[in-house]
Design a protein around this motif. Structure first.
Motif, PDB file in Angstrom:
ATOM      1  N   GLU A  21     -24.207   8.055  -5.660  1.00  0.00           N
ATOM      2  CA  GLU A  21     -25.453   7.886  -5.543  1.00  0.00           C
ATOM      3  C   GLU A  21     -26.103   8.968  -4.225  1.00  0.00           C
ATOM      4  O   GLU A  21     -26.619   9.184  -3.703  1.00  0.00           O
ATOM      5  N   GLN A  22     -24.837   9.176  -3.624  1.00  0.00           N
ATOM      6  CA  GLN A  22     -24.112   9.929  -1.700  1.00  0.00           C
ATOM      7  C   GLN A  22     -25.142  11.735  -2.603  1.00  0.00           C
ATOM      8  O   GLN A  22     -25.186  12.498  -1.930  1.00  0.00           O
ATOM      9  N   ASN A  23     -23.993  12.810  -3.610  1.00  0.00           N
ATOM     10  CA  ASN A  23     -24.453  13.938  -4.146  1.00  0.00           C
ATOM     11  C   ASN A  23     -25.730  14.102  -5.341  1.00  0.00           C
ATOM     12  O   ASN A  23     -26.082  12.934  -5.883  1.00  0.00           O
ATOM     13  N   TYR A  24     -25.997  15.572  -4.803  1.00  0.00           N
ATOM     14  CA  TYR A  24     -26.925  16.116  -6.395  1.00  0.00           C
ATOM     15  C   TYR A  24     -26.151  15.777  -7.694  1.00  0.00           C
ATOM     16  O   TYR A  24     -25.120  16.124  -7.855  1.00  0.00           O
ATOM     17  N   ILE A  25     -26.521  15.566  -8.570  1.00  0.00           N
ATOM     18  CA  ILE A  25     -26.425  15.628  -9.825  1.00  0.00           C
ATOM     19  C   ILE A  25     -26.871  16.841 -10.921  1.00  0.00           C
ATOM     20  O   ILE A  25     -28.163  16.756 -11.342  1.00  0.00           O
ATOM     21  N   VAL A  26     -26.314  17.699 -10.826  1.00  0.00           N
ATOM     22  CA  VAL A  26     -26.930  18.901 -12.141  1.00  0.00           C
ATOM     23  C   VAL A  26     -26.428  19.264 -13.813  1.00  0.00           C
ATOM     24  O   VAL A  26     -25.470  19.028 -13.587  1.00  0.00           O
ATOM     25  N   SER A  27     -27.208  19.435 -14.110  1.00  0.00           N
ATOM     26  CA  SER A  27     -27.289  19.332 -15.684  1.00  0.00           C
ATOM     27  C   SER A  27     -27.565  20.823 -16.349  1.00  0.00           C
ATOM     28  O   SER A  27     -29.272  20.667 -15.906  1.00  0.00           O
ATOM     29  N   PRO A  28     -27.119  21.908 -17.253  1.00  0.00           N
ATOM     30  CA  PRO A  28     -27.914  22.288 -17.895  1.00  0.00           C
ATOM     31  C   PRO A  28     -28.449  21.802 -19.246  1.00  0.00           C
ATOM     32  O   PRO A  28     -27.685  22.423 -20.759  1.00  0.00           O
ATOM     33  N   SER A  29     -28.970  21.151 -19.084  1.00  0.00           N
ATOM     34  CA  SER A  29     -30.016  19.669 -20.020  1.00  0.00           C
ATOM     35  C   SER A  29     -30.936  19.831 -19.507  1.00  0.00           C
ATOM     36  O   SER A  29     -31.414  19.010 -18.682  1.00  0.00           O
ATOM     37  N   ALA A  30     -32.412  20.159 -19.829  1.00  0.00           N
ATOM     38  CA  ALA A  30     -33.779  19.616 -19.287  1.00  0.00           C
ATOM     39  C   ALA A  30     -33.556  18.341 -20.454  1.00  0.00           C
ATOM     40  O   ALA A  30     -34.812  16.696 -19.937  1.00  0.00           O
TER      41      ALA A  30
END
Length: 242
Positions: free
Chosen positions: A68-77
């Motif tokens: 819950e502390q960090n940004y989470i990034v994904s190459p999928s909308a």
């Protein structure tokens, strides 16, 4: 900036280069990328097929695989949209409701993160040619992403982005839709590819590998002079391993 990387099962199994290029782009944006190899699926296939109990089980694992502390990034909308929206159905008023809301607030699709959070739009990418951008249904309708990918593509040296007819119309994939209604799905893919060819495009670019798989399959079947590329692969083109 610490970023936890979410690589959907679809990308992991079929487009590992896109996953690697996502890491390169995020690192070039100044992020420290954290990857948990225990991650699997967000639960979207089961959810869309109506198996919500199974989707909830997979989704619970997803929530436990990320912090819950960090940004989470994904190459999928598509998968980002599942977490942001579908999880409301699965985890509302449950014991992990609060954790779910925190992670929903932290997760971003790649282009939206680069433009709106990292504030980066130039990566030194170079790709010669003419391209169209395909608005995936998930990006446009679920995640409200429209300008972000285009802002990134405008900064790619040598790349001309041109509009095409029915820009925002579905490509026909839709997960199980492509299996259950293959004839309609194929016709929709044909329409999208032909619209791209009509404006002289050499590339179809999108934020979603599932759309690109759908379109590339039609392109290969008909041996057409156009190819598909994921946004992450475009942004990592022309600057090697730097």
């Amino acid at each position: 900036m610490n970023v936890e990387l979410f690589i959907p099962c679809f990308v992991d199994q079929l487009y590992p280069t896109t996953a690697a290029n996502t890491v390169k782009v995020l690192e070039k944006a100044g992020c420290k990328v954290i990857y948990n190899p225990e991650q699997t699926c967000c639960g979207q296939p089961a959810y869309n097929a109506g198996f919500w109990d199974e989707a909830k089980e997979v989704g619970t694992k997803f929530l436990n695989d990320f912090s819950e502390q960090n940004y989470i990034v994904s190459p999928s909308a598509s998968c980002t949209g599942m977490v942001k929206n579908g999880y409301n159905d699965l985890f509302f008023n449950t014991a992990i409701h609060n954790k779910c809301k925190s992670i929903q607030g932290n997760i971003h699709e790649l282009s939206e993160f680069l433009i709106n959070v990292a504030k980066k739009d130039y990566f030194g990418a170079e790709l010669l040619g003419k391209a169209v951008y395909h608005d995936s249904c998930a990006a446009l309708r679920e995640c409200k992403i429209k300008e972000e990918p285009r802002l990134l593509l405008e900064k790619v040296l040598g790349l001309e982005i041109v509009p095409m007819k029915d820009q925002e119309v579905c490509c026909g994939f839709g997960g199980t839709f492509a299996v259950k209604f293959s004839g309609i799905s194929s016709a929709m893919a044909e329409q999208k590819v032909m619209n791209a060819l009509d404006v002289g495009a050499e590339y179809i670019i999108s934020t979603d590998a599932s759309c690109l798989l759908q379109l590339q399959a039609y392109i290969v079947q008909k041996n057409l002079p156009i190819k598909t590329m994921h946004l992450a692969d475009v942004l990592a083109t022309g600057w090697g391993n730097v």
